[in-house]
Design a protein around this motif. Sequence first.
Motif, short mmCIF file in Angstrom:
data_model
loop_
_atom_site.label_atom_id
_atom_site.label_comp_id
_atom_site.label_asym_id
_atom_site.label_seq_id
_atom_site.Cartn_x
_atom_site.Cartn_y
_atom_site.Cartn_z
N PHE A 1 1.28 -1.67 -0.22
CA PHE A 1 0.13 0.13 -0.08
C PHE A 1 0.81 1.15 0.40
O PHE A 1 0.05 1.91 -1.07
N ILE A 2 2.06 0.93 0.55
CA ILE A 2 2.71 2.51 1.10
C ILE A 2 3.27 2.50 -0.49
O ILE A 2 3.77 3.54 -0.91
N ILE A 3 3.57 1.43 -1.32
CA ILE A 3 4.63 1.61 -2.44
C ILE A 3 3.57 2.33 -3.63
O ILE A 3 4.24 2.70 -3.89
N TRP A 4 2.23 1.84 -3.40
CA TRP A 4 1.10 1.93 -4.55
C TRP A 4 0.92 4.12 -3.44
O TRP A 4 1.46 4.62 -5.17
N LEU A 5 1.12 4.05 -2.89
CA LEU A 5 0.59 5.43 -3.16
C LEU A 5 2.25 6.96 -2.86
O LEU A 5 1.48 7.16 -3.97
N SER A 6 3.74 6.23 -3.35
CA SER A 6 4.38 6.76 -3.17
C SER A 6 4.02 6.62 -5.05
O SER A 6 4.19 8.33 -5.45
N LEU A 7 4.22 5.78 -5.55
CA LEU A 7 3.98 5.65 -7.52
C LEU A 7 2.94 6.83 -7.35
O LEU A 7 2.62 6.52 -8.69
N ASP A 8 1.67 6.53 -7.15
CA ASP A 8 0.08 7.44 -7.13
C ASP A 8 0.95 8.36 -7.47
O ASP A 8 1.08 9.72 -7.91
N ALA A 9 1.67 9.65 -6.30
CA ALA A 9 2.32 10.59 -6.12
C ALA A 9 2.93 10.82 -6.89
O ALA A 9 3.20 11.82 -7.92
N LEU A 10 3.79 9.72 -7.63
CA LEU A 10 5.10 10.37 -8.30
C LEU A 10 4.32 10.86 -9.87
O LEU A 10 5.03 11.20 -10.26
N ILE A 11 3.37 9.30 -10.26
CA ILE A 11 2.32 9.74 -12.04
C ILE A 11 1.84 11.17 -11.39
O ILE A 11 2.25 11.80 -11.74
N ASP A 12 1.62 11.33 -10.35
CA ASP A 12 0.43 12.80 -10.15
C ASP A 12 1.83 14.12 -10.56
O ASP A 12 0.94 15.29 -11.15
N SER A 13 2.93 13.95 -9.55
CA SER A 13 3.76 15.14 -9.65
C SER A 13 4.56 15.18 -11.32
O SER A 13 4.55 16.38 -11.43
N ASN A 14 4.30 14.42 -11.31
CA ASN A 14 5.21 14.47 -13.00
C ASN A 14 4.16 15.02 -13.66
O ASN A 14 4.59 15.79 -14.51
N LEU A 15 3.07 14.27 -13.78
CA LEU A 15 1.97 15.19 -14.49
C LEU A 15 1.61 16.07 -14.50
O LEU A 15 1.63 17.49 -14.94
N ALA A 16 1.91 16.91 -12.71
CA ALA A 16 1.89 18.39 -12.63
C ALA A 16 2.57 18.95 -13.41
O ALA A 16 2.87 20.64 -13.50
N ILE A 17 3.86 18.59 -13.33
CA ILE A 17 5.42 19.10 -13.33
C ILE A 17 5.47 19.24 -15.30
O ILE A 17 5.40 20.39 -15.57
N GLU A 18 4.80 18.26 -15.79
CA GLU A 18 4.70 18.82 -16.79
C GLU A 18 3.62 19.06 -17.62
O GLU A 18 3.75 20.63 -18.66
N LEU A 19 2.25 20.07 -16.82
CA LEU A 19 1.45 20.50 -17.01
C LEU A 19 1.81 22.33 -16.34
O LEU A 19 2.05 23.40 -17.49
N ASP A 20 3.01 22.54 -15.59
CA ASP A 20 3.46 23.52 -15.16
C ASP A 20 5.18 23.38 -14.31
O ASP A 20 4.70 22.99 -13.20
#
Length: 79
Positions: free
Chosen positions: A13-32
Amino acid sequence: MLVNQIELLNILFIIWLSLDALIDSNLAIELDENNAKAYLRKGTALYNQNLKDEALNVFNRGLEIDGKMIIIRWIELNW
């Protein structure tokens, strides 16, 4: 036996949360690319995956954008 299974599920579960946060943050960085909060979140996700060198690089990028927010979080992680 059940305790080991619960521990394994917690780790997954902790790994999944970290991967989810990594995906979201990468998308946010792509946008701005100047979204310091996204760099903070990405650095934290990398740090939680024990990718500390990569996390430090990401935190440093965020530090260039908004020094106060990034450095406060980095201090909290290493306190």
